[in-house]
Design an enzyme around this catalytic site. Structure first.
Site, mmCIF file in Angstrom:
data_model
loop_
_atom_site.group_PDB
_atom_site.id
_atom_site.type_symbol
_atom_site.label_atom_id
_atom_site.label_comp_id
_atom_site.label_asym_id
_atom_site.label_seq_id
_atom_site.Cartn_x
_atom_site.Cartn_y
_atom_site.Cartn_z
ATOM 1 N N ASP A 1 0.823 -1.209 0.000
ATOM 2 C CA ASP A 1 0.000 0.000 0.000
ATOM 3 C C ASP A 1 0.856 1.257 0.000
ATOM 4 O O ASP A 1 2.051 1.232 0.314
ATOM 5 C CB ASP A 1 -0.942 0.016 1.199
ATOM 6 C CG ASP A 1 -0.201 -0.010 2.531
ATOM 7 O OD1 ASP A 1 0.852 -0.676 2.610
ATOM 8 O OD2 ASP A 1 -0.673 0.613 3.506
ATOM 9 N N GLU B 1 0.533 -1.497 5.463
ATOM 10 C CA GLU B 1 1.555 -1.026 6.398
ATOM 11 C C GLU B 1 1.256 0.394 6.847
ATOM 12 O O GLU B 1 1.573 0.784 7.974
ATOM 13 C CB GLU B 1 2.928 -1.109 5.727
ATOM 14 C CG GLU B 1 4.112 -0.726 6.609
ATOM 15 C CD GLU B 1 4.458 0.752 6.571
ATOM 16 O OE1 GLU B 1 5.331 1.175 7.351
ATOM 17 O OE2 GLU B 1 3.845 1.505 5.768
#
Length: 309
Positions: free
Chosen positions: A82, A175
């Protein structure tokens, strides 16, 4: 495929983390993280790796087996799928040859990458830079790491004369909102003597410490009133939020701290006179001090509630 081509290919998949979906327990929070994981899986298969495990939550791992009769250490490398929630526009990557000075990112919109604001640019005179057009994030955090890992796998496969132990590659979702992917990873599956998270910094820099990181959301509810008869009635939530910010310890912010100094990071303020939401990040290397910082914010919020209702 070289590392630059890989990276540019990854940036075309917009994997902005979705905090709302993450708060609801969805993983990955953005379905495009699955798309990126599938692309990585296909590239690893093209390189000859077969034992690739891509899970329903997009956590993807594989192992490049040892090619040595010696008992060599095993290592793992991790990156995340991400990108930051702060910016959701599509990435428009471009390559520019840097010859010094400022870099024009977007002539039409007058967006410039200024050497005076980013003096580290001076380290890259004569190099090609990959930049955006100034309207989006690039996504190098952490797609540069993904490209580096896949490129490393390609290098070792194409150079079998270089002996190595088992090498694990891992790609994790979300994350950017509290290491959700890392927390969901079954670490017992990772058979490595040591591991590196590729997610930072300058060329050749190694970070061997980690902070305690958290966030706080403070909601100020005011009392709306028409300005013609607001005396004694109006409670402006925007001004309450500004008072709250002014009571944070002076000097304990990212722009004033260095090394292992903790801080409060005021990240977002939005609302109107009736309701305002303040978002802060808290960083502290010492766990006890981290707890004190969070307790300070709670005490400050409780005090405001007593004073203003």
């Amino acid at each position: 495929m070289d590392i630059v081509e890989r990276f540019l290919r990854y940036t075309k998949i917009n994997t902005t983390t979705n905090r709302e979906a993450g708060a609801a327990g969805v993983m990955p929070s953005n379905p495009t993280e699955h798309d990126l994981a599938k692309l990585i899986e296909s590239e690893l298969k093209e390189l000859g790796l077969q034992n690739i495990k891509r899970r329903e939550n997009a956590i993807t791992t594989t192992v490049l087996p040892s090619n040595s009769a010696k008992k060599l250490p095993s290592v793992a490398f991790f990156a995340h799928l991400d990108t930051s929630a702060e910016q959701k526009n599509d990435t428009k990557a471009q390559i520019v040859r840097y010859e010094g000075g400022d870099v024009t990112l977007n002539k039409e919109l007058g967006i410039t990458l200024k050497l005076s604001e980013f003096p580290e640019l001076a380290n890259y005179v004569g190099d090609d830079l990959i930049v955006t057009d100034g309207t989006s994030l690039l996504g190098a955090d952490d797609k540069a790491a993904i490209a580096a890992i896949v490129n490393a796998a390609q290098f070792f496969i194409q150079n079998p004369q270089i002996e190595h132990g088992d090498v694990t590659f891992g790609f994790l979702p979300d994350e950017e909102q509290g290491l959700r992917g890392a927390k969901a990873l079954d670490i017992s599956e990772i058979k490595a003597d040591f591991a590196y998270c590729l997610d930072c910094c300058g060329i050749g820099e190694l970070i061997y410490q980690n902070w305690n990181a958290g966030d706080a959301v403070v909601t100020f509810t005011g009392q709306s009133a028409h300005p013609m008869n607001a005396k004694g009635k109006l409670v402006n939530s925007l001004l309450l939020a500004h008072k709250f910010i002014s009571m944070l310890p002076g000097g304990e912010a990212p722009e004033y701290t260095d090394g292992v100094e903790g801080y409060y990071w005021v990240k977002e303020l939005s609302g109107n006179s009736a309701k305002t939401v303040l978002k802060l990040d808290v960083r502290e290397f010492n766990e006890a001090k981290y707890a004190q910082r969070m307790a300070f914010l709670q005490d400050l919020a409780d005090s405001f509630a007593k004073i203003y209702g």
